[in-house]
Write an enzyme that holds these catalytic residues in place. Structure first.
Site, PDB file in Angstrom:
ATOM      1  N   GLY A 128     -16.533  10.774  -0.947  1.00 36.47           N
ATOM      2  CA  GLY A 128     -15.635  10.351  -2.018  1.00 36.47           C
ATOM      3  C   GLY A 128     -16.319   9.279  -2.847  1.00 36.47           C
ATOM      4  N   ARG A 129     -15.697   8.899  -3.933  1.00 34.00           N
ATOM      5  CA  ARG A 129     -16.306   7.859  -4.760  1.00 34.00           C
ATOM      6  C   ARG A 129     -16.069   6.512  -4.080  1.00 34.00           C
ATOM      7  NH1 ARG A 129     -14.440   4.660  -9.099  1.00 34.00           N
ATOM      8  NH2 ARG A 129     -16.163   3.912 -10.389  1.00 34.00           N
TER       9      ARG A 129
ATOM     10  N   ASN B 267       0.609   5.806  -0.315  1.00 30.60           N
ATOM     11  CA  ASN B 267      -0.237   6.981  -0.418  1.00 30.60           C
ATOM     12  C   ASN B 267       0.655   8.208  -0.291  1.00 30.60           C
ATOM     13  OD1 ASN B 267      -1.957   9.004   1.711  1.00 30.60           O
ATOM     14  ND2 ASN B 267      -2.972   8.411  -0.184  1.00 30.60           N
ATOM     15  N   TYR B 268       0.471   9.160  -1.191  1.00 31.21           N
ATOM     16  CA  TYR B 268       1.221  10.423  -1.149  1.00 31.21           C
ATOM     17  C   TYR B 268       0.182  11.516  -1.334  1.00 31.21           C
ATOM     18  CZ  TYR B 268       4.318   6.688  -2.551  1.00 31.21           C
ATOM     19  OH  TYR B 268       4.947   5.469  -2.621  1.00 31.21           O
ATOM     20  N   ARG B 269       0.092  12.427  -0.368  1.00 30.45           N
ATOM     21  CA  ARG B 269      -1.040  13.362  -0.412  1.00 30.45           C
ATOM     22  C   ARG B 269      -0.643  14.768   0.053  1.00 30.45           C
ATOM     23  NH1 ARG B 269      -1.749   9.755   3.862  1.00 30.45           N
ATOM     24  NH2 ARG B 269      -1.628  10.776   5.888  1.00 30.45           N
TER      25      ARG B 269
ATOM     26  N   HIS C 115       0.857  -1.184   0.000  1.00 33.07           N
ATOM     27  CA  HIS C 115       0.000   0.000   0.000  1.00 33.07           C
ATOM     28  C   HIS C 115       0.895   1.236   0.000  1.00 33.07           C
ATOM     29  CE1 HIS C 115      -1.540   3.232   2.792  1.00 33.07           C
ATOM     30  NE2 HIS C 115      -2.447   3.278   1.836  1.00 33.07           N
TER      31      HIS C 115
ATOM     32  N   GLU D 147     -16.423   3.339  -4.726  1.00 33.19           N
ATOM     33  CA  GLU D 147     -15.657   2.262  -5.360  1.00 33.19           C
ATOM     34  C   GLU D 147     -14.168   2.565  -5.371  1.00 33.19           C
ATOM     35  OE1 GLU D 147     -16.312  -0.787  -6.269  1.00 33.19           O
ATOM     36  OE2 GLU D 147     -18.418  -0.673  -5.739  1.00 33.19           O
ATOM     37  N   SER D 148     -13.803   3.847  -5.411  1.00 32.91           N
ATOM     38  CA  SER D 148     -12.390   4.204  -5.378  1.00 32.91           C
ATOM     39  C   SER D 148     -11.843   4.112  -3.955  1.00 32.91           C
ATOM     40  CB  SER D 148     -12.178   5.610  -5.940  1.00 32.91           C
ATOM     41  OG  SER D 148     -12.634   5.654  -7.279  1.00 32.91           O
TER      42      SER D 148
END
Lengths: 301, 301
Positions: free
Chosen positions: A259-260, A104-106, A102, A262-263
């Site tokens: 948020g979406r 994540n870059y935010r 996993h 499914e995403s």
């Protein structure tokens, strides 16, 4: 900064999905572009039923607007607007000898209700969730993480490695989700770092992802495995689901900002089992993994 | 009251597990007796890999002690002691033409820190989660629910049926977990009902469970089904997991009171799939189910 980071995550998404398709050699990513009614949207790329990956998702999104009431307490602000963008990825390999990964870059900006910038920060990380512990792979992943941190400051790896172990702690199971990596949040400008320095740090970490993960995939993808080992993988994936749905703040953020779905939930594994009170055999490889998850180890010394 | 209800749930556990073993004809329940370090314990009975049931759990528990800090806000009290007991069951059938079923019958007492009783109530319910909508079965289940309510008062069914639809609403999916049944909580003595009346009501509902569910199992267990239909069942089970881990207060209560994790999470299905953005075909049986989940229906008129 918004534009620069958005540009970066879109290029990274392209680079990662291309590399993953290459190594998979079976399936291709499908792209879904979506809009958020309240502002912004995203681009989800999902590969399913590949030769190497059962499911792989690489999403980018940039959402903005009025900060939902349900998140005001979380950030300790009122009547604010926000902008958030990032890249999130989760890969669920078929072969249980390859770890799930996993990353994540935010980047986040908070504004007053008039739209004046009042705060900005970076966050993210990358972490590994093996089903069988191959120490060489754990070391490789952590060494790449350490060397990218060391480029910026000698104390960063230790701090973000520990944050990772504590963030991904699956409290109700009293064990870690995986063997960690890096986790950082609220990287703000201060006496030592300008926001541009954090931009440079986070993009360096993002650029290290393939170097950290792909060699492991290459080395393990043709390993033989048994049905029992596959079942163990699916049982362990259950713990992954439990962490993501019960404890993960990223998932919560996605659900609360409309948020979406499914995403947001693309992180969930393709096939999962819950077997009642499954206990690994004494002195088995499965038990060896559990012990390391219960007592996170140092992988770079 | 504590003793009477404890006695009742143990007898009901025995009756239900015996009936389920009879109809399964393959596997038997295994019993685990556990103790809670802070006070109380439980008796979990789990059947796995049966002929009819992939996984079936019937748990009883009675826990007590100091109310955990994390639950004080939930009950809006401070420095309290508590006692909670109940029976919980979840059955995950193999055949996707048989619905998953859940039931819970529980009793709760709150005390001052000196141990004086300051509140007591019953709660619980029973609800059905089909994978394919067989209207006859939905009607049968709800009619049994209605007739047991009507014995006590003509308005109860309507109220508890609606509470069930709203409680099991899977917010982030904008659909119901299943087609409902009954849900009730905080049944306290008031002008119309003594606590003994609620005891009589809740035990009547518990006694109706087998009548509500078993005929459906008998009628559908030999139905043929395809691999696609089995996949659909496993995808829908994913929604069940999402509800239980993200929204369910019972699961939360178990996790926060340091309940026995394997007993709390026995509700999770044995095999589950998450397929990215799976959309049921237009005018298919799968789509027909979704439409009913999005718009809960009245089943008794």
């Amino acid at each position: 900064m918004k534009k620069a980071f958005l540009d970066y995550i879109h290029k990274l998404q392209e680079k990662i999905t291309t590399s993953i398709e290459d190594i998979d050699g079976g399936a291709r990513f499908k792209e879904d572009v979506w809009k958020r009614p309240e502002g912004g949207g995203g681009k989800s790329r999902i590969l399913e039923n590949g030769k190497v990956f059962e499911k792989a998702g690489v999403n980018t999104s940039a959402v903005s607007g009025v900060l939902p009431k349900s998140l005001e307490g979380y950030f300790n602000v009122k009547d604010s607007k926000f902008f958030a963008c990032g890249l999130s990825l989760v890969f669920h390999p078929k072969n249980p000898m390859i770890p799930t990964v996993h990353a994540n870059y935010r980047y986040f900006e908070l504004y007053t209700s008039d739209g004046d910038l009042k705060d900005q920060w970076f966050g993210g990380g990358q972490d590994l969730t093996p089903f069988y512990l191959i120490e060489e792979d754990a070391k490789h992943f952590h060494e790449v993480c350490k060397s990218v941190c060391d480029k910026h400051s000698s104390n960063l790896y230790k701090v973000y490695k520990e944050k990772c172990d504590s963030y991904f702690w699956n409290h109700h199971r009293n064990e870690s989700r995986g063997i960690g990596g890096l986790f950082f949040d609220y990287l703000k400008s201060n006496n030592n770092y300008k926001i541009e320095d954090w931009f440079s740090f986070v993009t360096d970490v993002g650029n290290s992802f393939l170097k950290a993960y792909l060699p492991i995939v290459k080395n393990r993808k043709d390993y033989k495995y048994s049905l029992n080992q596959k079942n163990w993988q699916e049982i362990r994936r259950g713990r992954y689901v439990e962490f993501n749905l019960v404890h993960d703040k990223g998932t919560l953020f996605g659900l609360k900002t409309n948020g979406r779905i499914e995403s947001v939930l693309m992180s969930l594994p393709p096939k999962v089992q819950w077997v009642y009170n499954y206990i690994a055999k004494k002195n088995s490889e499965e038990e060896r993994l559990i012990k390391v998850l219960q007592n996170p180890r140092d992988w770079t010394t």
